[in-house]
Structures are given as C-alpha cells and as structure tokens.
Design an enzyme around this catalytic site. Structure first.
Site, short mmCIF file in Angstrom:
data_model
loop_
_atom_site.label_atom_id
_atom_site.label_comp_id
_atom_site.label_asym_id
_atom_site.label_seq_id
_atom_site.Cartn_x
_atom_site.Cartn_y
_atom_site.Cartn_z
N ARG A 5 0.85 -1.21 0.00
CA ARG A 5 0.00 0.00 0.00
C ARG A 5 0.88 1.24 0.00
NH1 ARG A 5 -4.75 1.75 4.23
NH2 ARG A 5 -3.05 1.87 5.74
N GLU A 53 -12.65 5.29 0.61
CA GLU A 53 -12.72 5.65 2.04
C GLU A 53 -12.92 7.15 2.24
OE1 GLU A 53 -9.01 4.48 3.93
OE2 GLU A 53 -7.89 4.87 2.11
N ASP A 109 -34.60 -21.97 -10.12
CA ASP A 109 -34.31 -21.70 -11.53
C ASP A 109 -32.89 -21.15 -11.65
OD1 ASP A 109 -34.69 -19.15 -10.69
OD2 ASP A 109 -36.23 -18.63 -12.15
N1 COA Z 1 1.01 -8.69 10.79
C1 COA Z 1 1.92 -9.65 11.09
N2 COA Z 1 2.25 -9.99 12.35
C2 COA Z 1 1.62 -9.31 13.34
C3 COA Z 1 0.68 -8.30 13.09
C4 COA Z 1 0.36 -8.00 11.75
N3 COA Z 1 -0.52 -7.04 11.43
N4 COA Z 1 0.21 -7.83 14.26
C5 COA Z 1 0.84 -8.51 15.22
N5 COA Z 1 1.71 -9.41 14.68
C6 COA Z 1 2.57 -10.38 15.38
C7 COA Z 1 3.46 -9.74 16.43
O1 COA Z 1 4.66 -9.33 15.86
C8 COA Z 1 3.63 -10.89 17.40
O2 COA Z 1 4.55 -11.80 16.85
P1 COA Z 1 5.39 -12.85 17.77
O3 COA Z 1 4.39 -13.61 18.58
O4 COA Z 1 6.11 -13.70 16.75
O5 COA Z 1 6.30 -12.00 18.59
C9 COA Z 1 2.27 -11.57 17.37
O6 COA Z 1 1.72 -11.26 16.09
C10 COA Z 1 1.32 -11.11 18.44
O7 COA Z 1 1.17 -9.70 18.37
P2 COA Z 1 0.65 -8.82 19.59
O8 COA Z 1 1.74 -8.70 20.62
O9 COA Z 1 -0.65 -9.35 20.06
O10 COA Z 1 0.38 -7.45 18.91
P3 COA Z 1 1.32 -6.16 18.89
O11 COA Z 1 1.14 -5.42 20.19
O12 COA Z 1 2.70 -6.55 18.51
O13 COA Z 1 0.69 -5.30 17.71
C11 COA Z 1 -0.81 -3.91 16.50
C12 COA Z 1 -0.62 -4.78 17.77
C13 COA Z 1 -2.22 -3.43 16.41
C14 COA Z 1 0.17 -2.74 16.57
C15 COA Z 1 -0.45 -4.82 15.29
O14 COA Z 1 -1.37 -5.88 15.29
C16 COA Z 1 -0.38 -4.14 13.96
O15 COA Z 1 0.63 -3.57 13.62
N6 COA Z 1 -1.46 -4.21 13.14
C17 COA Z 1 -1.51 -3.67 11.81
C18 COA Z 1 -1.55 -2.16 11.84
C19 COA Z 1 -1.63 -1.56 10.46
O16 COA Z 1 -0.98 -2.01 9.54
N7 COA Z 1 -2.47 -0.51 10.29
C20 COA Z 1 -2.66 0.16 9.05
C21 COA Z 1 -3.57 -0.55 8.12
S1 COA Z 1 -5.23 -0.68 8.64
MG MG Z 2 -7.40 4.48 5.46
#
Ligand code: COA
Ligand code: MG
Length: 299
Positions: free
Chosen positions: A68, A131, A272
């Site tokens: 993106r 959006e 149908d």
């Molecule tokens: N993609 C890939 N892996 C992800 C992930 C994602 N979107 N979100 C979390 N993970 C991974 C973490 O790195 C962690 O990995 P590990 O167990 O190997 O260490 C595991 O999944 C668990 O993650 P968790 O600790 O519960 O979440 P977090 O606090 O690290 O992250 C967010 C929370 C919301 C910041 C995260 O989920 C994220 O970045 N989401 C996407 C945000 C984004 O791209 N927004 C813009 C588009 S809408």
């Molecule tokens: Mg947006």
C-alpha cells in the site's frame, strides 16, 4: 478462475518482523505491506527500504504480495513506487481513491516501469480503497478506470471521519458506501474486500461482521492482527452444508434439463437459473479453497 482473497492482512512496512511472519508463517491470502497510515511520518523512507528488502528476499509462497502506497494527493506516492517496484508486488494498494485519474496516473507510471524492465505489460495489479465521500460518489468512474484494477477495498474509518459520521457496532452510518463498493466491484467482476475490524480481541464481533460482508458479496476482509486471520478464512469459505446443497441442486438441475424442464421444485422451493448460478459459484469457491477437488463439481 476464482481467486481466494478471504484474509487480507496489513502490517506496517517498517516492521520486518511482522512482514516476515505474515509472508512465511500465517495462513493469509494476501499480505499488505503498508507505507501509508500504519507508518509514522518520519519512518516513510525506512519503510520503503524494508518493504523492498522483504519483497525481494522472502518467499511468499501462495500468498499475494501487496504494497500500500500513499495517496496520489501526497508528495510521496511516486517515491513509494520507485523505491519498491523491484520487490515486484502482485499489486499496489491505492488509498483514498477519488477519481479515475488517481488510478490512471499510477497506471501510466507502472506501464513505463514494466516496459523498462521487460516485464509483461499490466502484470502489476491495482487495488483501490474507497474511504472518502468523494470516492463513493465517483465509484462508477473509478471501477471503469483501468483493467489493472483487480479488487476494490472499503475503508470505513477514514470514511466516517470524512463524513463526520459516528461509528457504531451496527455500521448503518457507512452502510450505503459498504454496499456501493461491493456493487461497483461486482459490475466489473472484480473482488471486494471489506473494511477493518479494529478490536482484535473480539472474535465474535469480527465473525458476525465478516458473515454479513460475505452475505453482501464481499470475498474477504482486512485483518490487522494474526488472530483475525483464521476467523476470516473460515467466514469467507463456503460451509460444508452449502457445498453439499449446491452439489445436489446442480445434479437436480442437470436431471431436469435433460428431461426438458427449466424451473423445478426442490425441497418445497422453486429453483431456476439464478439459484443454479449461485450454486456453481459456491462450488467454484470450494475448489479454489481446496475444500473440493477440481473435478468434483459434477458429482
Ligand atoms: N502482521 C503480522 N504480524 C503481526 C501483526 C500484523 N498485522 N500484528 C501482530 N503481529 C505479530 C506480532 O509481531 C507478534 O509476533 P510474535 O508472537 O512472533 O512475537 C504476534 O503477532 C502477536 O502480536 P501482539 O503482541 O498481540 O500485537 P502487537 O502489540 O505486537 O501489535 C498492533 C498490535 C495493532 C500494533 C499490530 O497488530 C499491527 O501492527 N497491526 C496492523 C496495523 C496496520 O498495519 N495498520 C494500518 C492498516 S489498517
Ligand atoms: Mg485508510
């Protein structure tokens, strides 16, 4: 060919850890490495380099590799493309699309880039996110803008902000747009991908929202956390009961056709062609997800 785009997982482009996890470990259909709102303003350049490196070196397997970029209204989008094109994504995801021109200028850039590299023309696809209020109004022009467009995505959070709407769990405030996006996508036989569900600790809420999206015709939904992925894969796959029903319906249809009958009664209901077409679609999806073998449609 029916494509499977049930779970579309976003992650910040500056997080090599999350990209690697998504591209190599998670059962996602599409991996979206984000350069837009998931990345802090002072990390855009670093994110481009990380996305390039990840895109070039990781084996994504059967997962689609998407990037993106920032909207064409910003000064970033051209550098986003120029600095990541060698990652050779399957598609670029374009946020806040508001006109056909927004997509056409990206097409022009990609056409040139493909030509310079000897890559197949139009091999890089586009996914447009609707959006903003203007994007919703201009949907007919946007979906017709280019053959590169392979899916439309709906973004409820930015839209609500743009409209001054207040988000509710039911989502009626964005329902018109949610419906308009899937209708426009269907008109051009491209996929529609539903908006995010921000509370990644509410599996029931996500499941409910995904079920409605599938009923509306969406092929998948954005995921923002790994926990959401299996829920989406399940919600957007046909159920065993649906597959069995579709199989039986088509067999009954074939028998009736052979006997010279069009519409017929099945389990107390009229059947149908529209019902047969949906049954065929269910079987095509079941084959695409691997729930049925390629040759089982004529069972
Ligand atoms: N993609 C890939 N892996 C992800 C992930 C994602 N979107 N979100 C979390 N993970 C991974 C973490 O790195 C962690 O990995 P590990 O167990 O190997 O260490 C595991 O999944 C668990 O993650 P968790 O600790 O519960 O979440 P977090 O606090 O690290 O992250 C967010 C929370 C919301 C910041 C995260 O989920 C994220 O970045 N989401 C996407 C945000 C984004 O791209 N927004 C813009 C588009 S809408
Ligand atoms: Mg947006």
């Amino acid at each position: 060919m029916t494509r499977v785009r049930r779970s579309v997982l976003f992650m910040p482009g500056d997080s090599l850890k999350k990209i690697t996890k998504a591209a190599t470990q998670l059962a996602v259909d599409c991996v979206v490495m984000d350069l837009e709102d998931g990345v802090a303003l002072d990390r855009k350049e670093e994110a481009r380099q990380t996305v390039l490196e990840a895109g070039k070196t990781l084996d994504f397997g059967s997962r689609e590799k998407w990037i993106r970029i920032n909207p064409t209204s910003t000064s970033w989008w051209q550098d986003d493309l120029a600095e990541t094109i060698e990652a050779r994504p399957n598609a670029y995801v374009i946020p806040k699309v508001e006109s056909a021109q927004d997509l056409q200028q990206i097409c022009d850039w990609l056409t040139q880039a493909e030509k310079e590299r000897g890559w197949e023309p139009s091999s890089i696809e586009l996914v447009g996110i609707i959006e903003t209020a203007k994007g919703v109004l201009c949907l007919p022009q946007i979906v017709a803008a280019t053959d590169r467009l392979s899916a439309m995505m709906f973004g409820s959070e930015d839209l609500a902000g743009d409209m001054g709407a207040i988000r509710t769990p039911e989502g009626w405030e964005v329902f018109y747009a949610r419906s308009a996006v899937v209708t426009a996508a269907a008109a051009y036989r491209i996929d529609a991908i539903d908006t995010i569900f921000a509370d990644f600790n509410d599996p029931e809420g996500l499941q409910k929202e995904a079920t409605v999206a599938r009923q509306m015709g969406y092929s998948g939904k954005i995921a923002i956390h790994p926990r959401q992925v299996p829920i989406l894969n399940d919600a957007f796959s046909p159920t065993e009961a649906e597959i069995e029903h579709a199989t039986k319906l088509i067999a009954a249809h074939d028998a009736n056709q052979a006997a010279g009958t069009g519409a017929f009664a099945y389990e107390g209901k009229m059947v149908d062609m529209p019902m047969i077409r949906s049954a065929q679609k269910i079987l095509a999806q079941a084959q695409a997800t691997g729930q049925r073998n390629q040759d089982s449609s004529s069972e």
